[in-house]
Design a protein around this motif. Structure first.
Motif, PDB file in Angstrom:
ATOM      1  N   TYR A 132      67.394  -9.511 -46.331  1.00  0.00           N
ATOM      2  CA  TYR A 132      66.813  -8.183 -46.109  1.00  0.00           C
ATOM      3  C   TYR A 132      67.653  -7.112 -46.798  1.00  0.00           C
ATOM      4  O   TYR A 132      67.117  -6.220 -47.480  1.00  0.00           O
ATOM      5  CB  TYR A 132      66.722  -7.874 -44.616  1.00  0.00           C
ATOM      6  N   LEU A 133      68.972  -7.191 -46.627  1.00  0.00           N
ATOM      7  CA  LEU A 133      69.856  -6.204 -47.238  1.00  0.00           C
ATOM      8  C   LEU A 133      69.736  -6.208 -48.757  1.00  0.00           C
ATOM      9  O   LEU A 133      69.774  -5.154 -49.400  1.00  0.00           O
ATOM     10  CB  LEU A 133      71.306  -6.483 -46.837  1.00  0.00           C
ATOM     11  N   GLY A 134      69.578  -7.402 -49.326  1.00  0.00           N
ATOM     12  CA  GLY A 134      69.494  -7.501 -50.775  1.00  0.00           C
ATOM     13  C   GLY A 134      68.138  -7.088 -51.324  1.00  0.00           C
ATOM     14  O   GLY A 134      68.046  -6.265 -52.231  1.00  0.00           O
ATOM     15  N   LYS A 147      76.208  -3.979 -39.960  1.00  0.00           N
ATOM     16  CA  LYS A 147      77.034  -4.031 -38.757  1.00  0.00           C
ATOM     17  C   LYS A 147      76.749  -5.286 -37.947  1.00  0.00           C
ATOM     18  O   LYS A 147      77.666  -5.868 -37.336  1.00  0.00           O
ATOM     19  CB  LYS A 147      76.785  -2.790 -37.901  1.00  0.00           C
ATOM     20  N   LEU A 148      75.495  -5.739 -37.961  1.00  0.00           N
ATOM     21  CA  LEU A 148      75.112  -6.918 -37.195  1.00  0.00           C
ATOM     22  C   LEU A 148      75.907  -8.158 -37.603  1.00  0.00           C
ATOM     23  O   LEU A 148      76.220  -8.997 -36.756  1.00  0.00           O
ATOM     24  CB  LEU A 148      73.611  -7.196 -37.369  1.00  0.00           C
ATOM     25  N   ILE A 149      76.244  -8.277 -38.882  1.00  0.00           N
ATOM     26  CA  ILE A 149      76.927  -9.486 -39.348  1.00  0.00           C
ATOM     27  C   ILE A 149      78.333  -9.194 -39.880  1.00  0.00           C
ATOM     28  O   ILE A 149      78.950 -10.055 -40.508  1.00  0.00           O
ATOM     29  CB  ILE A 149      76.096 -10.207 -40.438  1.00  0.00           C
ATOM     30  N   ALA A 171      70.726 -17.119 -39.274  1.00  0.00           N
ATOM     31  CA  ALA A 171      70.340 -15.751 -38.936  1.00  0.00           C
ATOM     32  C   ALA A 171      71.003 -14.755 -39.881  1.00  0.00           C
ATOM     33  O   ALA A 171      70.373 -13.780 -40.322  1.00  0.00           O
ATOM     34  CB  ALA A 171      70.722 -15.433 -37.486  1.00  0.00           C
ATOM     35  N   ASN A 172      72.269 -15.000 -40.213  1.00  0.00           N
ATOM     36  CA  ASN A 172      72.974 -14.095 -41.117  1.00  0.00           C
ATOM     37  C   ASN A 172      72.382 -14.119 -42.516  1.00  0.00           C
ATOM     38  O   ASN A 172      72.366 -13.101 -43.221  1.00  0.00           O
ATOM     39  CB  ASN A 172      74.456 -14.462 -41.174  1.00  0.00           C
TER      40      ASN A 172
END
Length: 302
Positions: free
Chosen positions: A219-221, A28-30, A212-213
């Protein structure tokens, strides 16, 4: 020994759902910057590296030709369609709402596990399914606007695809190392992720990736789509698919807490009621599984 293995599996489930809960918030942040198909592609691309590294010692394991269709099912249904649909749902609704809706996965997994794997549906699991369905109905009636309702429907579609993939995983991990199943499934998903991700970037006129993205994507990966997928598959190797899926309410609980801290999200009464109803099956599932494990251990000691 059997009880110790199940306790380890329970711990892995808690870790898995914390990671997955954080994925919704990170996505959601990106979501306003990076198109959903591209983000799903990047997540799986990054995740494939640590997974292949962890699975390298098992590359010599021979895969039966008849099982490749199940590996393809894990890749397409689990790691392509599910991740794409989840990210699209997050962009349409809040991180906590998308995570909570996804917690009805036990409904789909239990049904498909009963049909395909012949897993027994106990009265306690039936009660858990009822709680999940009622909770979903409550939060759906509390949706505001067409965008949020569309997001809920998209996430429900992801529930179906992940339910099918989880049943395939359960079947494969009975024959092959869990990390190998995860790694192969993730790599297969890239066959579909890459063209859809590139097309989305072209249509959007760019990737939207700032420094930043990029950190969020890593992290997501590495964590949300790499380490978490391994811990989930390892749990499936020790516990029935329907039992593992009943821990899904932990995911929105973690998402809700992180959403408050990082996204300043607020919750409607219907969200909180749905959270309570859906979360009740975690306690029921844990008590039932522990009881069955103790009974099995007592029988083996005789």
């Amino acid at each position: 020994m059997e009880l110790l293995k199940k306790s380890r599996a329970f711990l892995l489930l808690f870790v898995t759902f914390f990671f997955w809960g954080s994925v919704y918030v990170g996505g959601k942040l990106i979501s306003d910057d990076v198109p959903a198909p591209l983000l799903g592609c990047l997540r799986c691309f990054v995740a494939s590296f640590p997974l292949m590294l962890m699975a390298r010692k098992h590359f010599g394991v021979k895969i039966d030709r008849a099982d490749w269709k199940y590996f393809a099912g894990v890749g397409v249904m689990g790691y392509f369609l599910t991740i794409f649909l989840i990210q699209l749902g997050i962009s349409l609704t809040g991180a906590s709402m998308a995570s909570l809706v996804n917690s009805v996965t036990p409904v789909g997994v239990t049904i498909f596990a009963a049909l395909h794997l012949k897993e027994k549906i106990t009265p306690t699991k039936v009660l858990c399914l009822v709680l999940a369905l009622v909770g979903t109905f409550v939060i759906t009636t509390g949706a505001t606007g067409q965008g949020e309702m569309a997001g809920i429907l998209v996430v429900l579609a992801a529930v179906v695809t992940w339910s099918v993939a989880s049943v395939f995983m359960r079947q494969l991990t009975a024959k092959y190392p869990p990390i190998l199943v995860t790694a192969y499934g993730m790599v297969i998903s890239l066959i579909f992720h890459i063209p859809t991700g590139v097309a989305a970037a072209v249509q959007a006129g760019g990737t939207g990736l700032s420094s930043a993205n990029i950190l969020v994507v890593l992290y997501l990966g590495l964590v949300g789509s790499g380490l978490a997928q391994y811990t989930w598959t390892a749990s499936l190797a020790e516990l029935p698919a329907s039992t593992c899926s009943l821990f899904y309410p932990l995911q929105p609980m973690f998402s809700a807490l992180l959403g408050i801290l990082l996204l300043n999200e607020t919750f409607t009464p219907s969200f909180l009621v749905g959270l309570v109803l859906i979360s009740a099956d975690v306690i029921l599932s844990t008590l039932e599984t522990r009881k069955l494990a103790k009974q099995a251990q007592a029988g083996s000691d005789r």
